[in-house]
Write an enzyme that holds these catalytic residues in place. Structure first.
Site, PDB file in Angstrom:
ATOM      1  N   LYS A  47       0.825  -1.196   0.000  1.00 40.91           N
ATOM      2  CA  LYS A  47       0.000   0.000   0.000  1.00 40.91           C
ATOM      3  C   LYS A  47       0.866   1.256   0.000  1.00 40.91           C
ATOM      4  O   LYS A  47       0.391   2.359  -0.218  1.00 40.91           O
ATOM      5  CB  LYS A  47      -0.893   0.023   1.258  1.00 40.91           C
ATOM      6  CG  LYS A  47      -1.758  -1.203   1.405  1.00 40.91           C
ATOM      7  CD  LYS A  47      -2.446  -1.198   2.793  1.00 40.91           C
ATOM      8  CE  LYS A  47      -3.210  -2.492   2.986  1.00 40.91           C
ATOM      9  NZ  LYS A  47      -3.474  -2.754   4.403  1.00 40.91           N
ATOM     10  N   GLU A 105       7.539   2.206  -6.316  1.00 42.85           N
ATOM     11  CA  GLU A 105       7.702   1.708  -4.938  1.00 42.85           C
ATOM     12  C   GLU A 105       7.922   2.893  -4.004  1.00 42.85           C
ATOM     13  O   GLU A 105       8.473   3.921  -4.412  1.00 42.85           O
ATOM     14  CB  GLU A 105       8.939   0.799  -4.869  1.00 42.85           C
ATOM     15  CG  GLU A 105       8.624  -0.677  -4.760  1.00 42.85           C
ATOM     16  CD  GLU A 105       8.250  -1.146  -3.360  1.00 42.85           C
ATOM     17  OE1 GLU A 105       7.409  -0.505  -2.693  1.00 42.85           O
ATOM     18  OE2 GLU A 105       8.789  -2.177  -2.942  1.00 42.85           O
ATOM     19  N   ASP A 106       7.498   2.716  -2.757  1.00 43.34           N
ATOM     20  CA  ASP A 106       7.726   3.770  -1.775  1.00 43.34           C
ATOM     21  C   ASP A 106       9.189   3.863  -1.364  1.00 43.34           C
ATOM     22  O   ASP A 106       9.780   4.938  -1.346  1.00 43.34           O
ATOM     23  CB  ASP A 106       6.840   3.547  -0.530  1.00 43.34           C
ATOM     24  CG  ASP A 106       6.953   2.143   0.055  1.00 43.34           C
ATOM     25  OD1 ASP A 106       7.654   1.274  -0.531  1.00 43.34           O
ATOM     26  OD2 ASP A 106       6.332   1.884   1.100  1.00 43.34           O
ATOM     27  N   ASP A 109      14.904  -0.614   0.527  1.00 40.87           N
ATOM     28  CA  ASP A 109      15.710  -0.816   1.727  1.00 40.87           C
ATOM     29  C   ASP A 109      16.871  -1.735   1.345  1.00 40.87           C
ATOM     30  O   ASP A 109      17.923  -1.271   0.910  1.00 40.87           O
ATOM     31  CB  ASP A 109      14.786  -1.410   2.798  1.00 40.87           C
ATOM     32  CG  ASP A 109      15.414  -1.498   4.164  1.00 40.87           C
ATOM     33  OD1 ASP A 109      16.380  -0.775   4.409  1.00 40.87           O
ATOM     34  OD2 ASP A 109      14.952  -2.294   4.989  1.00 40.87           O
ATOM     35  N   LYS A 137      17.580   3.681   0.706  1.00 37.31           N
ATOM     36  CA  LYS A 137      18.554   3.668   1.814  1.00 37.31           C
ATOM     37  C   LYS A 137      19.812   2.976   1.312  1.00 37.31           C
ATOM     38  O   LYS A 137      19.929   1.751   1.417  1.00 37.31           O
ATOM     39  CB  LYS A 137      17.995   2.871   2.996  1.00 37.31           C
ATOM     40  CG  LYS A 137      16.816   3.499   3.700  1.00 37.31           C
ATOM     41  CD  LYS A 137      16.385   2.590   4.852  1.00 37.31           C
ATOM     42  CE  LYS A 137      15.176   3.105   5.573  1.00 37.31           C
ATOM     43  NZ  LYS A 137      14.613   2.124   6.518  1.00 37.31           N
ATOM     44  N   PHE A 158      14.210   4.409  10.249  1.00 32.09           N
ATOM     45  CA  PHE A 158      12.875   3.953   9.889  1.00 32.09           C
ATOM     46  C   PHE A 158      11.983   5.175   9.700  1.00 32.09           C
ATOM     47  O   PHE A 158      11.916   6.045  10.576  1.00 32.09           O
ATOM     48  CB  PHE A 158      12.290   3.022  10.957  1.00 32.09           C
ATOM     49  CG  PHE A 158      11.099   2.273  10.459  1.00 32.09           C
ATOM     50  CD1 PHE A 158      11.248   1.126   9.695  1.00 32.09           C
ATOM     51  CD2 PHE A 158       9.817   2.735  10.721  1.00 32.09           C
ATOM     52  CE1 PHE A 158      10.146   0.438   9.200  1.00 32.09           C
ATOM     53  CE2 PHE A 158       8.701   2.057  10.231  1.00 32.09           C
ATOM     54  CZ  PHE A 158       8.871   0.916   9.472  1.00 32.09           C
ATOM     55  N   VAL A 159      11.337   5.258   8.556  1.00 35.65           N
ATOM     56  CA  VAL A 159      10.536   6.442   8.249  1.00 35.65           C
ATOM     57  C   VAL A 159       9.065   6.082   8.020  1.00 35.65           C
ATOM     58  O   VAL A 159       8.749   4.958   7.628  1.00 35.65           O
ATOM     59  CB  VAL A 159      11.088   7.198   7.011  1.00 35.65           C
ATOM     60  CG1 VAL A 159      12.445   7.801   7.311  1.00 35.65           C
ATOM     61  CG2 VAL A 159      11.163   6.291   5.791  1.00 35.65           C
ATOM     62  N   ASP A 165       4.099   3.265   6.494  1.00 40.71           N
ATOM     63  CA  ASP A 165       3.455   3.010   7.788  1.00 40.71           C
ATOM     64  C   ASP A 165       4.399   2.414   8.811  1.00 40.71           C
ATOM     65  O   ASP A 165       5.464   1.892   8.479  1.00 40.71           O
ATOM     66  CB  ASP A 165       2.296   2.031   7.599  1.00 40.71           C
ATOM     67  CG  ASP A 165       2.788   0.606   7.353  1.00 40.71           C
ATOM     68  OD1 ASP A 165       3.681   0.433   6.509  1.00 40.71           O
ATOM     69  OD2 ASP A 165       2.300  -0.319   8.024  1.00 40.71           O
ATOM     70  N   ARG A 171       0.297   6.429   7.590  1.00 44.16           N
ATOM     71  CA  ARG A 171       0.410   6.537   6.129  1.00 44.16           C
ATOM     72  C   ARG A 171      -0.108   7.891   5.640  1.00 44.16           C
ATOM     73  O   ARG A 171       0.290   8.381   4.595  1.00 44.16           O
ATOM     74  CB  ARG A 171      -0.424   5.453   5.443  1.00 44.16           C
ATOM     75  CG  ARG A 171       0.116   4.045   5.607  1.00 44.16           C
ATOM     76  CD  ARG A 171      -0.635   3.105   4.659  1.00 44.16           C
ATOM     77  NE  ARG A 171      -0.472   1.712   5.007  1.00 44.16           N
ATOM     78  CZ  ARG A 171       0.556   0.948   4.642  1.00 44.16           C
ATOM     79  NH1 ARG A 171       1.525   1.465   3.912  1.00 44.16           N
ATOM     80  NH2 ARG A 171       0.622  -0.319   4.981  1.00 44.16           N
TER      81      ARG A 171
HETATM   82  P1  5GP Z   1      13.429  -4.315   0.762  1.00 42.38           P
HETATM   83  O1  5GP Z   1      13.043  -5.577   0.073  1.00 42.38           O
HETATM   84  O2  5GP Z   1      14.003  -3.266  -0.158  1.00 42.38           O
HETATM   85  O3  5GP Z   1      14.348  -4.578   1.914  1.00 42.38           O
HETATM   86  O4  5GP Z   1      12.122  -3.811   1.468  1.00 42.38           O
HETATM   87  C1  5GP Z   1      11.338  -2.821   0.998  1.00 42.38           C
HETATM   88  C2  5GP Z   1      10.086  -2.731   1.851  1.00 42.38           C
HETATM   89  O5  5GP Z   1      10.411  -2.662   3.261  1.00 42.38           O
HETATM   90  C3  5GP Z   1       9.340  -1.450   1.551  1.00 42.38           C
HETATM   91  O6  5GP Z   1       8.443  -1.610   0.488  1.00 42.38           O
HETATM   92  C4  5GP Z   1       8.668  -1.151   2.871  1.00 42.38           C
HETATM   93  O7  5GP Z   1       7.457  -1.847   2.963  1.00 42.38           O
HETATM   94  C5  5GP Z   1       9.601  -1.719   3.919  1.00 42.38           C
HETATM   95  N1  5GP Z   1      10.469  -0.682   4.540  1.00 42.38           N
HETATM   96  C6  5GP Z   1      11.805  -0.610   4.464  1.00 42.38           C
HETATM   97  N2  5GP Z   1      12.281   0.460   5.127  1.00 42.38           N
HETATM   98  C7  5GP Z   1      11.206   1.094   5.630  1.00 42.38           C
HETATM   99  C8  5GP Z   1      11.034   2.296   6.414  1.00 42.38           C
HETATM  100  O8  5GP Z   1      11.977   3.021   6.791  1.00 42.38           O
HETATM  101  N3  5GP Z   1       9.756   2.618   6.734  1.00 42.38           N
HETATM  102  C9  5GP Z   1       8.684   1.889   6.353  1.00 42.38           C
HETATM  103  N4  5GP Z   1       7.489   2.325   6.734  1.00 42.38           N
HETATM  104  N5  5GP Z   1       8.807   0.753   5.616  1.00 42.38           N
HETATM  105  C10 5GP Z   1      10.045   0.365   5.249  1.00 42.38           C
END
Ligand code: 5GP
Length: 182
Positions: A47, A105-106, A109, A137, A158-159, A165, A171
């Site tokens: 979401k 994508e938001d 990470d 990041k 963590f944001v 969220d 959100r």
């Molecule tokens: P990745 O597979 O790149 O490690 O994970 C990405 C997902 O982790 C994002 O789509 C999000 O849901 C979650 N995520 C990673 N860092 C953060 C953060 O700082 N805040 C939030 N709210 N979600 C995060």
């Protein structure tokens, strides 16, 4: 994803709504130039990407034939031992072949989610495929994954807010905040 066991409160604003707006307009301009006269399917990952995507598509010029679609995913296992395998909860409805696709994508990470989705969607032979990520990041990156449109690089905090969220909360905030323990 960062491990979250404690309870959190809002710490401070990392990115104001004005900065987000300005950067989103720049990205929309690049997209408008690149896809001028073409049909473009913008696919949001639910979401978290919803608010960013809603702003982004409204700033893309009318000379692009924009369509919207969505996917929902969840990662297997707990957050600290992410295998990189992603479970598709809802796939996009569009038949991807012959479409120009931008996946929105938001946040990236570790990059595991995005690199998995990229590979999966590229295998469907779209006419073109690009990713647009609001936040990255870089310190946390494990998987190499190209990002064609990037909003901001942020530190390993963590944001929340602007679609992101913590346990379903925050959100709806207009700015992006970092959280603190407490
Ligand atoms: P990745 O597979 O790149 O490690 O994970 C990405 C997902 O982790 C994002 O789509 C999000 O849901 C979650 N995520 C990673 N860092 C953060 C953060 O700082 N805040 C939030 N709210 N979600 C995060």
């Amino acid at each position: 994803m960062t491990e979250m066991n404690a309870s959190f409160k809002l710490g401070g604003i990392l990115l104001s709504k004005e900065r987000i707006h300005e950067r989103t307009a720049e990205i929309a301009d690049s997209i408008s130039r690149e896809y001028d006269g073409k049909r473009l399917v913008v696919v949001g990952v639910l979401k978290g990407a919803v608010i960013f995507m809603a702003d982004l598509v409204r700033m893309i010029k009318d000379s692009v034939d924009v369509r919207m679609d969505f996917m929902a995913v969840s990662s297997y296992g707990d957050s600290s031992t992410s295998s990189g395998a992603v479970k598709i909860i809802k796939d996009m409805d569009t038949f991807a072949e012959d479409e120009h696709i931008i996946l929105v994508e938001d946040i990236m990470d570790t990059g595991l989610t995005l690199s998995y989705l990229r590979e999966m969607l590229m295998a469907r032979n779209p006419r073109s495929f690009k990713t647009c990520v609001l936040l990255e990041k870089p310190e946390r990156k494990k998987a190499e994954c190209a990002i064609e449109y990037r909003g901001f690089e942020i530190p390993d905090k963590f944001v929340v807010g602007y679609g992101l969220d913590y346990a379903g909360k925050w959100r709806n905030l207009s700015d992006i905040w970092y959280v603190t323990e407490g």
